[in-house]
Design an enzyme around this catalytic site. Structure first.
Site, PDB file in Angstrom:
ATOM      1  N   LYS A 166       0.833  -1.144   0.173  1.00 33.01           N
ATOM      2  CA  LYS A 166       0.062   0.093  -0.115  1.00 33.01           C
ATOM      3  C   LYS A 166       1.046   1.233  -0.026  1.00 33.01           C
ATOM      4  O   LYS A 166       1.834   1.249   0.615  1.00 33.01           O
ATOM      5  CB  LYS A 166      -0.866   0.035   1.259  1.00 33.01           C
ATOM      6  CG  LYS A 166      -2.086   1.199   1.220  1.00 33.01           C
ATOM      7  CD  LYS A 166      -3.019   0.679   2.599  1.00 33.01           C
ATOM      8  CE  LYS A 166      -3.978   1.707   2.719  1.00 33.01           C
ATOM      9  NZ  LYS A 166      -4.898   1.747   3.755  1.00 33.01           N
ATOM     10  N   SER A 172      -9.666   1.877   2.896  1.00 32.42           N
ATOM     11  CA  SER A 172      -8.759   2.279   1.919  1.00 32.42           C
ATOM     12  C   SER A 172      -7.770   1.720   1.442  1.00 32.42           C
ATOM     13  O   SER A 172      -7.122   1.988   0.237  1.00 32.42           O
ATOM     14  CB  SER A 172      -7.987   3.535   2.838  1.00 32.42           C
ATOM     15  OG  SER A 172      -7.227   2.963   3.677  1.00 32.42           O
ATOM     16  N   SER A 212      -9.611  -0.525   7.228  1.00 34.54           N
ATOM     17  CA  SER A 212      -9.200  -0.253   5.812  1.00 34.54           C
ATOM     18  C   SER A 212      -8.562  -1.553   4.910  1.00 34.54           C
ATOM     19  O   SER A 212      -8.361  -1.776   3.975  1.00 34.54           O
ATOM     20  CB  SER A 212      -8.128   0.740   6.069  1.00 34.54           C
ATOM     21  OG  SER A 212      -8.698   2.247   5.825  1.00 34.54           O
TER      22      SER A 212
END
Lengths: 536, 485
Positions: B77, B152, B176
């Site tokens: 990420k 996210s 997330s």
């Protein structure tokens, strides 16, 4: 307005101490305030922004970890100030935007500081500015509200080094993140003199504990007095002037100047504008050395909103009772207590004790030398006297010469050389003192021997053997002394006549002559006795 | 769709049946194809990845001991620092930023032989539940066109669900990792707070953030966690025994297994497909011999409010460092502009609207006169919520079974104009972060929704440091979604 008939000063002090831990308070980057210092010039030789790491720069993803040495040092000072130590202590973020603060928040302690509730008795200062170990206690106490640990900011310069104008600002983050101890007192001080005395005492204590180098002009300790006055008016009313906080004073001279200036000016300001102390009336001023006046910096202390909250990156620190007691044991005797004991027990003069007490390196050398000389059979008081002369005169003079040479070479900012840094051991100084007290060394030759021991080729040399090799030991030979005395009297008939007539002051010239004839090996006291015997 | 498992890749590469170079080159090809459909990546790193893979091959050929992830391609990420490529948190304010250091989790993956092939798209700074709030543009669902992948960590979930890599790292502050895993039909694990070092995770809300794996199977999630977990002296919130229990392979589920389930009132308003998935999971657990016991979460209704106050308060402080002074994007200034213009303009131009909203909200929640009313009360609610979980586990539950989200993946644009409905996506996940617990999102089949067939997941929540049991229980029911569907 009614006349002012009496003025009472109300002064509190905030002191920032840059702690001497090797690395910064929340990261492993080297600290420019480290002691022993990273180099002779306080890390300033290091280029700007070289003593930094990810956290110092506030880089994304960096995290703080607590420096245990900084906590230990802060607790040691807190204990010396008579504070209680909070065994559970918390780290809070203080938020404000400023370029010298890379994260735009400062990690500090708001709710649960390390140290709370101490008190300190204000010492008497000697004329030379040292704490006076011979003076009786003043009985004037200052309460310490709190002492907490936080990180220092970097430096933001608006002109080029050297002072030329530039179209931008220069940021140096070497200092950012250095461990800072903030000490806050209650407004219990009643004069500039007491504020300076407290500052002096505090510097001595912090240096004695080894927690800071304590070089004020380098910013290792910065003072921020809060000053106002209570005025008694001719109609019997009392009014208080608004509090002025003077920021960032880095000399005790400036502390004195700023407070004296404010105590003079505040009644005049009140007469001019009628403003009295009330919430929000506090102003912030700076000290201008050239005009010897304080200068307005911020008109009104806005209720700054720092949005304190506990730093989620740092769990609260838990200190065990045993750990705190360990620190307490390491604090030991404070400098002024030591000096008072040296006067009382060792018979040192006030000035000697006042000079030795606050200088940890010098005191260490002194104590080792006295212990060595005492071990050789020299009585403690006489050993102390002789070592005091050796360290505070012979060695101090040579250290000063080396300091001057270093300043010549590296600039006046370079760290000074101490008498304990000349390479002499306690045993060497103790040997010299013992020989001196046994009458084996004249004062002149004791000094000369110490000078030889400072030279690199004699580092670690046996003091007695060196004295023998160089012929510095006193002649105890009665015949030789008799010959020198006879010749001295022949060569200085006027002085001899004066002594015979009872003017003992003239004896000095004859003693000097004997010393010269002996090549410095005669013992002064012995020569004195022999001369008097010959002339009476 | 799912790639070969990390375990099988590592085994074949270690046995020299496959070369790391070939495995990584194929993963990069897949990444490029998936990128054009989904915008899952902020950056694909072919040069770095192939160089790393070839170096690994050379070392293995020379007799080096293979790591547990040797030759396994992984995706990271974009809010996790990597020296390879950029680290931007999908924000304009970090455009072009390169981290001088690897996050501890990334360094541990690399030491185990994994190869980073791309950085994953995300909601800016982790603030969002749809991966629509990215400076790189929105990402889209891997199988259902027009839908969000969740967020996210949307890019990480897409990468695994599309078979680009078997393991990706995400971060979970309020769900997330788990929510996009559920939306995309893959396994997402949010570890116990302090299990995985946060060093190198760009902080959103430090007391809630945790790095964790998204994987194609429970076994791969367990393998990834074993590699990245462990005490890190550089993170003061890292647990001293963070590596404990993690050295063992996926074990058996606890004997006399007890799983807590929340009452029906907590599942009111759920999408029928989510309710069906819960029923399937409960049935499979019963079939495996588990006792299902009802548990009470009396303070659960306060979780969203507490979370959004605490998370935004911490974010307002954590994001203060993005000021255009030392790194990242600085606004163009006029000759008369000073430091205030530098700050204001760099931040206004650099942060997207959701980040700006949360920074403002958090600044307000901490401001003088309001801090106790908002931030202080949120902390008190946090303690009560943690107390609910403690009580449930004290009654002998090994895990709790709950929904991950109220429904399956929603449409792109459906919730962007209504922040509150977006925030309600997190109702079942934020409590876990407030309590610092481990939780796992497990795929449990699919459900029809407005003409599309969409993955659904269920959540298993464990007590602190309960990952080994949690993973073992998840493995028991891992295939229930397909077999019962």
């Amino acid at each position: 307005m009614a006349q002012v008939v009496a003025t009472r000063a109300i002064i509190g002090m905030e002191v920032h101490v840059e702690l001497a831990a090797r690395s910064k308070v929340f990261c492993a980057a080297p600290s420019p305030a480290a002691w022993p210092e990273p180099d002779a010039t306080d890390g300033e030789e290091a280029g700007p922004n070289t003593m930094v790491d990810h956290l110092t720069m506030g880089l994304p993803g960096s995290l703080p970890t607590l420096n245990g040495r900084a906590v230990r040092d802060a607790v040691a000072v807190g204990l010396a100030l008579g504070c209680q130590i909070n065994r559970r202590t918390r780290w809070d973020r203080k938020s404000y935007f400023y370029p010298d603060m890379p994260k735009n928040y400062q990690i500090s302690q708001h709710q649960e500081p390390l140290c709370v509730g101490g008190r300190v008795e204000v010492p008497t200062l000697r004329a030379d500015g040292l704490c006076d170990p011979s003076a009786p206690p003043t009985g004037r106490w200052v309460r310490v509200r709190r002492a907490h640990l936080e990180e220092d900011a970097g430096k933001l310069l608006h002109e080029a080094p050297g002072g030329s104008a530039i179209g931008c600002s220069i940021l140096d983050l070497n200092r950012a993140g250095t461990a800072l101890l903030e000490i806050v007192t209650e407004p219990d001080l009643t004069s500039a003199q007491d504020a300076v005395a407290l500052g002096t005492w505090l510097r001595d204590v912090c240096r004695g504990l080894g927690v800071t180098r304590g070089v004020l002009q380098r910013g290792h300790m910065r003072f921020e007095p809060n000053i106002n006055t209570e005025l008694t008016l001719s109609d019997g009313r009392t009014v208080r002037t608004p509090v002025v906080e003077v920021k960032n004073l880095n000399s005790l001279r400036a502390v004195r100047g700023a407070i004296e200036h404010e105590l003079r000016e505040q009644p005049r300001r009140l007469a001019a504008d009628g403003l009295v102390m009330r919430p929000g009336a506090k102003t912030t001023r700076g000290w201008d050395e050239r005009s010897a006046a304080t200068v307005l910096q911020r008109e009104k202390e806005e209720a700054a909103d720092y949005r304190y909250f506990p730093d989620p990156d740092l769990p609260p620190a838990e200190l065990s009772a045993a750990w705190v007691e360990g620190v307490r044991a390491s604090v030991g005797e404070l400098p002024l207590e030591w000096s008072r004991r040296a006067v009382r027990q060792l018979g040192l003069s006030g000035v000697e004790a006042a000079q030795l007490g606050p200088e940890p390196g010098l005191r260490g050398l002194f104590e080792a030398a006295v212990a060595h000389a005492t071990g050789l059979g020299c009585p403690a008081e006489r050993a102390a006297r002789a070592v005091a002369v050796a360290t505070l005169q012979s060695l101090a003079r040579r250290a000063n010469a080396q300091t001057a040479a270093r300043h010549e070479k590296l600039g006046s900012g370079a760290a000074p050389v101490g008498a304990w840094e000349l390479g002499l051991s306690g045993a060497q100084v103790g040997d010299v003192a013992a020989m001196r007290e046994a009458g084996e060394l004249s004062a002149q030759n004791a000094d000369a021997l110490l000078g030889l021991l400072c030279q690199g080729e004699h580092r670690g040399a046996d003091a007695r053997r060196l004295a023998q090799e160089r012929g510095l030991l006193s002649h105890r030979d009665q015949d030789a002394m008799a010959q020198w005395v006879t010749r001295a009297i022949q060569e200085h008939p006027a002085a001899a006549a004066d002594v015979r007539a009872g003017k003992e002051a003239a004896l000095g010239r004859l003693v000097g002559a004997v010393m010269k004839l002996s090549g410095g090996t005669a013992d002064g006291a012995q020569a004195r006795g022999a001369l008097l015997a010959a002339l009476r | 769709m799912i790639a070969a498992s990390a375990q099988s890749i590592a085994r074949r590469v270690a046995a020299r049946q496959d070369s790391a170079g070939a495995v990584v080159a194929a993963a990069i090809e897949r990444a490029r194809a998936v990128q054009s459909r989904t915008n899952a990546f902020t950056e694909i790193l072919p040069e770095h990845a192939l160089a790393r893979a070839h170096a690994l091959d050379a070392a293995l050929d020379a007799g080096a001991a293979p790591g547990p992830l040797c030759g396994v391609p992984v995706v990271i990420k974009d809010n996790i620092c990597t020296t390879a490529g950029h680290t931007t948190c999908a924000s304009r304010i970090l455009a072009g930023y390169r981290s001088p250091f690897d996050a501890t989790a990334v360094a541990r993956l690399a030491a185990a032989g994994a190869v980073v092939i791309a950085k994953a798209n995300m909601d800016e700074f982790g603030m969002g539940s749809s991966t629509e709030r990215s400076a790189y543009g929105p990402a889209s669902h891997p199988t259902a066109s027009g839908r969000v992948p969740g967020g996210s960590s949307g890019g990480s979930a897409i990468a695994v669900a599309s078979g680009v890599v078997p393991i990706a790292l995400g971060s979970d502050t309020g769900g997330s990792i788990r929510q996009p895993a559920a939306f995309c039909g893959v396994v997402g694990l949010k570890p116990t707070y302090g299990r995985v070092s946060r060093l190198g995770l760009v902080a959103y809300a430090s007391s809630l953030d945790q790095i964790g794996p998204i994987a194609g199977s429970v076994a791969d999630a367990a393998l990834a966690l074993r590699v990245i977990a462990g005490h890190d002296p550089a993170d003061a919130t890292s647990l001293p025994d963070a590596a404990a229990d993690m050295s063992q392979p996926l074990g058996r589920a606890p004997a006399s297994l007890r799983v807590g389930v929340v009452g029906p009132e907590a599942t009111e308003g759920l999408h029928p497909g989510v309710r069906a998935a819960l029923d399937r999971a409960a049935g499979a657990l019963r079939d495996a011999g588990a006792h299902l016991v009802p548990v009470q979460m009396p303070h659960a209704e306060h979780a969203i409010a507490a979370y959004y106050l605490i998370a935004t308060a911490e974010a307002s402080s954590n994001l203060a460092r993005f000021d255009g002074v030392r790194f990242g994007r600085r606004a163009a200034l006029g000759p008369l502009d000073g430091i205030d213009e530098l700050y204001t303009r760099s931040r206004s131009e650099g942060f997207g609207p959701e980040v700006t909203r949360r920074v403002l909200l958090g600044t307000f929640a901490l401001s003088s006169g309001y801090a106790d009313q908002y931030y202080g009360r949120a902390l008190r609610a946090r303690r009560l919520i943690k107390g609910d979980y403690d009580a449930a586990f004290a009654h002998g539950c090994h895990a709790l079974l709950t929904p991950v989200t109220p429904g399956p993946a929603f449409m792109i644009g459906e919730k962007t104009s209504d922040p509150l409905s977006m925030y309600l996506q997190d109702a079942f996940t934020v409590g876990v972060n407030l309590a610092g617990l481990p939780a796992l999102s497990l795929p449990m089949g699919t459900t029809p929704d407005r003409g599309q067939e969409l993955p659904v997941g269920v959540q298993l929540v464990g007590p602190p440091m309960g990952e080994p049991a949690l993973l073992a229980i998840a493995a028991l029911v891992e295939n229930a979604g397909t077999s019962h569907a």
